[in-house]
Write an enzyme that holds these catalytic residues in place. Structure first.
Site, PDB file in Angstrom:
ATOM      1  N   GLY A  15      37.871  38.624  44.224  1.00 50.14           N
ATOM      2  CA  GLY A  15      38.872  39.697  44.247  1.00 50.14           C
ATOM      3  C   GLY A  15      38.426  40.843  43.357  1.00 50.14           C
ATOM      4  O   GLY A  15      37.922  40.615  42.260  1.00 50.14           O
ATOM      5  N   ARG A  76      34.013  37.843  50.086  1.00 53.09           N
ATOM      6  CA  ARG A  76      33.994  36.402  49.864  1.00 53.09           C
ATOM      7  C   ARG A  76      33.033  35.839  50.903  1.00 53.09           C
ATOM      8  O   ARG A  76      32.980  36.319  52.034  1.00 53.09           O
ATOM      9  CB  ARG A  76      35.389  35.822  50.026  1.00 53.09           C
ATOM     10  CG  ARG A  76      36.369  36.444  49.011  1.00 53.09           C
ATOM     11  CD  ARG A  76      37.645  35.684  48.912  1.00 53.09           C
ATOM     12  NE  ARG A  76      38.728  36.483  48.359  1.00 53.09           N
ATOM     13  CZ  ARG A  76      39.063  36.512  47.072  1.00 53.09           C
ATOM     14  NH1 ARG A  76      38.415  35.801  46.192  1.00 53.09           N
ATOM     15  NH2 ARG A  76      40.062  37.260  46.668  1.00 53.09           N
ATOM     16  N   ASP A 107      36.320  32.792  38.657  1.00 54.89           N
ATOM     17  CA  ASP A 107      35.762  31.437  38.531  1.00 54.89           C
ATOM     18  C   ASP A 107      34.957  31.003  39.763  1.00 54.89           C
ATOM     19  O   ASP A 107      33.961  30.301  39.618  1.00 54.89           O
ATOM     20  CB  ASP A 107      36.851  30.419  38.167  1.00 54.89           C
ATOM     21  CG  ASP A 107      37.918  30.284  39.215  1.00 54.89           C
ATOM     22  OD1 ASP A 107      38.032  31.189  40.066  1.00 54.89           O
ATOM     23  OD2 ASP A 107      38.639  29.272  39.195  1.00 54.89           O
ATOM     24  N   THR A 130      38.482  39.740  36.747  1.00 55.31           N
ATOM     25  CA  THR A 130      39.560  39.232  37.592  1.00 55.31           C
ATOM     26  C   THR A 130      40.892  39.594  36.940  1.00 55.31           C
ATOM     27  O   THR A 130      40.992  39.585  35.711  1.00 55.31           O
ATOM     28  CB  THR A 130      39.469  37.695  37.789  1.00 55.31           C
ATOM     29  OG1 THR A 130      40.700  37.221  38.328  1.00 55.31           O
ATOM     30  CG2 THR A 130      39.198  36.947  36.504  1.00 55.31           C
ATOM     31  N   ASP A 132      43.408  37.810  37.020  1.00 52.29           N
ATOM     32  CA  ASP A 132      44.152  36.576  36.727  1.00 52.29           C
ATOM     33  C   ASP A 132      44.057  36.114  35.268  1.00 52.29           C
ATOM     34  O   ASP A 132      44.884  35.330  34.819  1.00 52.29           O
ATOM     35  CB  ASP A 132      43.661  35.434  37.625  1.00 52.29           C
ATOM     36  CG  ASP A 132      43.830  35.738  39.099  1.00 52.29           C
ATOM     37  OD1 ASP A 132      44.691  36.586  39.415  1.00 52.29           O
ATOM     38  OD2 ASP A 132      43.132  35.149  39.919  1.00 52.29           O
ATOM     39  N   ASP A 134      42.142  33.960  34.028  1.00 56.57           N
ATOM     40  CA  ASP A 134      42.150  32.491  34.042  1.00 56.57           C
ATOM     41  C   ASP A 134      40.800  31.884  33.669  1.00 56.57           C
ATOM     42  O   ASP A 134      40.536  30.721  33.985  1.00 56.57           O
ATOM     43  CB  ASP A 134      42.599  31.982  35.421  1.00 56.57           C
ATOM     44  CG  ASP A 134      41.722  32.502  36.548  1.00 56.57           C
ATOM     45  OD1 ASP A 134      40.865  33.368  36.287  1.00 56.57           O
ATOM     46  OD2 ASP A 134      41.896  32.048  37.688  1.00 56.57           O
ATOM     47  N   ARG A 176      46.718  33.139  41.338  1.00 56.67           N
ATOM     48  CA  ARG A 176      46.134  31.845  41.727  1.00 56.67           C
ATOM     49  C   ARG A 176      46.913  30.704  41.094  1.00 56.67           C
ATOM     50  O   ARG A 176      48.100  30.592  41.288  1.00 56.67           O
ATOM     51  CB  ARG A 176      44.662  31.787  41.289  1.00 56.67           C
ATOM     52  CG  ARG A 176      43.789  32.699  42.082  1.00 56.67           C
ATOM     53  CD  ARG A 176      42.745  31.881  42.777  1.00 56.67           C
ATOM     54  NE  ARG A 176      41.908  32.714  43.586  1.00 56.67           N
ATOM     55  CZ  ARG A 176      40.617  32.532  43.710  1.00 56.67           C
ATOM     56  NH1 ARG A 176      40.008  31.559  43.065  1.00 56.67           N
ATOM     57  NH2 ARG A 176      39.930  33.301  44.507  1.00 56.67           N
TER      58      ARG A 176
HETATM   59  P1  ATP Z   1      39.194  36.030  41.907  1.00 57.07           P
HETATM   60  O1  ATP Z   1      39.713  34.807  41.203  1.00 57.07           O
HETATM   61  O2  ATP Z   1      39.476  37.284  41.161  1.00 57.07           O
HETATM   62  O3  ATP Z   1      39.558  36.118  43.345  1.00 57.07           O
HETATM   63  P2  ATP Z   1      36.685  34.649  42.263  1.00 57.07           P
HETATM   64  O4  ATP Z   1      35.310  34.964  41.796  1.00 57.07           O
HETATM   65  O5  ATP Z   1      37.283  33.386  41.761  1.00 57.07           O
HETATM   66  O6  ATP Z   1      37.577  35.921  41.900  1.00 57.07           O
HETATM   67  P3  ATP Z   1      36.337  33.490  44.899  1.00 57.07           P
HETATM   68  O7  ATP Z   1      36.642  34.038  46.236  1.00 57.07           O
HETATM   69  O8  ATP Z   1      36.901  32.188  44.505  1.00 57.07           O
HETATM   70  O9  ATP Z   1      36.715  34.654  43.862  1.00 57.07           O
HETATM   71  O10 ATP Z   1      34.747  33.353  44.782  1.00 57.07           O
HETATM   72  C1  ATP Z   1      33.883  34.423  45.132  1.00 57.07           C
HETATM   73  C2  ATP Z   1      32.697  33.902  45.882  1.00 57.07           C
HETATM   74  O11 ATP Z   1      31.952  32.987  45.065  1.00 57.07           O
HETATM   75  C3  ATP Z   1      33.022  33.083  47.125  1.00 57.07           C
HETATM   76  O12 ATP Z   1      33.295  33.891  48.250  1.00 57.07           O
HETATM   77  C4  ATP Z   1      31.743  32.288  47.322  1.00 57.07           C
HETATM   78  O13 ATP Z   1      30.750  33.057  47.953  1.00 57.07           O
HETATM   79  C5  ATP Z   1      31.319  32.015  45.880  1.00 57.07           C
HETATM   80  N1  ATP Z   1      31.757  30.655  45.524  1.00 57.07           N
HETATM   81  C6  ATP Z   1      32.997  30.248  45.227  1.00 57.07           C
HETATM   82  N2  ATP Z   1      33.043  28.913  45.028  1.00 57.07           N
HETATM   83  C7  ATP Z   1      31.783  28.461  45.233  1.00 57.07           C
HETATM   84  C8  ATP Z   1      31.169  27.174  45.219  1.00 57.07           C
HETATM   85  N3  ATP Z   1      31.858  26.085  44.954  1.00 57.07           N
HETATM   86  N4  ATP Z   1      29.855  27.106  45.487  1.00 57.07           N
HETATM   87  C9  ATP Z   1      29.141  28.220  45.768  1.00 57.07           C
HETATM   88  N5  ATP Z   1      29.662  29.444  45.813  1.00 57.07           N
HETATM   89  C10 ATP Z   1      30.957  29.587  45.549  1.00 57.07           C
END
Ligand code: ATP
Length: 327
Positions: A15, A76, A107, A130, A132, A134, A176
């Site tokens: 995000g 994503r 995360d 982020t 959040d 978190d 989240r």
């Molecule tokens: P926010 O919490 O602000 O949305 P975020 O970084 O947690 O940010 P996510 O959509 O969970 O957002 O993760 C971003 C990208 O990271 C995912 O689209 C994916 O490409 C990669 N990613 C997430 N989890 C994994 C995983 N377990 N293994 C490999 N890549 C991952």
């Protein structure tokens, strides 16, 4: 040094959050100031797999510190969660001669970074971006303060109309599985209650909130509901209230993506600038797979494994403050 870092890649992922641009600017300029070439990777891990890469000069990051969102775009990618996807990402790094990566995100972004770093032995530094808040190991994430202020402004406006019509407003807040935004926004906006995943059951929290409102004979109440505190979010809470307390004129407002937008606050711009510079410093100090964060005003390095796995506590005094101040 194990090997010299001549070129870094920088991306934003997950995000978007206000202040990501300020972080991209800081990373770019701090790298160039240290004689390191910068390649911007567009659309997060998707762009890394698809080789959407462009070399950045200091001018490419001019005039962006005040802009919300991310000029690098965010995306994503399910494919990056697979080994084949990460192999494609590695091929881009080789082709583009990128020696190290700076990833700005939450995360999920850090989880992917950690795996990628392990599999291909790449130095990766994470910058927490982020709304959040978190991630463990940093007092604040980039974008959190701006989102908090945006929510506060929206709730202030809702209160004007809530008071005029003597209604109960339920405001759904993003986050989240974390209640930081909701709780802090509730305190800042003087809300009557917050319903967050970290505390009691929703039914209990709701009874408290409604009970307090009734005791005080308030003619309007505002309750902030964390989107995942209950399945169905604020709408589900409204249904319960309408059934059990039909005397309330209940209205639901879902702030949604409004919470992500806008020009970053001074706090977020300064945080992003410090952490961007610190990320380059971390690479120069041969740090790997760490997040740069801020603890008690000081820049710290936190292993990515800890930043994503450990849960940050909701401060008891804040929870108490909200209860006391809404009497
Ligand atoms: P926010 O919490 O602000 O949305 P975020 O970084 O947690 O940010 P996510 O959509 O969970 O957002 O993760 C971003 C990208 O990271 C995912 O689209 C994916 O490409 C990669 N990613 C997430 N989890 C994994 C995983 N377990 N293994 C490999 N890549 C991952």
């Amino acid at each position: 040094m194990e090997y010299e870092i001549k070129t870094i890649g920088v991306l934003t992922s997950g995000g978007d959050s206000p202040g990501m641009n300020a972080a991209v600017r800081a990373v770019t300029r701090a790298a160039i100031a240290n004689g390191i070439k910068v390649k911007a990777i567009f659309r997060g891990y998707k762009g890394l797999m698809d080789d959407e890469v462009q070399e950045f000069t200091t001018q490419d990051v001019s005039g962006i510190i005040q802009r919300g969102g991310t000029i690098l775009k965010s995306a994503r990618s399910e494919e990056f969660k697979t080994q084949e996807g990460r192999k494609r990402a590695w091929q881009t790094l080789k082709k583009e001669k990128i020696d190290a990566l700076i990833v700005i995100g939450g995360d999920g972004t850090f989880t992917g970074a950690r795996l990628f770093a392990q599999e291909y032995n790449i130095p990766i530094i994470g910058i927490p971006g982020t709304i959040d808040n978190d991630l463990w190991g940093t007092d604040s994430t980039i974008g959190y303060d701006t989102a908090l202020n945006t929510i506060m402004d929206c709730v202030d406006k809702l209160r004007d109309t809530g008071t005029s019509h003597e209604r109960l407003f339920l405001v759904e807040i993003m986050g989240r599985d974390a209640g930081f935004l909701t709780l802090n926004a509730a305190i800042a906006a003087g809300a009557e209650a917050a319903i967050i995943p970290e505390r009691a059951t929703v039914a209990e929290q709701l009874e408290d909130a409604i009970g307090q409102g009734r005791r005080k004979h308030k003619n309007s109440s505002i309750v902030l509901v964390q989107e995942h505190a209950i399945e169905g979010g604020a709408q589900a809470v409204a249904k319960v209230i309408e059934k059990e307390h039909p005397e309330y004129g209940t209205r639901v407002t879902i702030l949604g993506h409004l919470q992500r937008g806008g020009s970053p606050t001074a706090f977020d711009r300064i945080l992003a600038s410090r952490l961007g510079v610190a990320a380059i410093q971390a690479l120069l100090e041969e740090q790997r797979s760490v997040m740069v964060g801020l603890q008690n005003g000081q820049v710290v390095y936190v292993p990515l494994s800890k930043a994503i796995k450990q849960k940050k506590d909701i401060k008891d005094d804040k929870w108490q403050a909200l209860q006391v101040l809404s009497i």
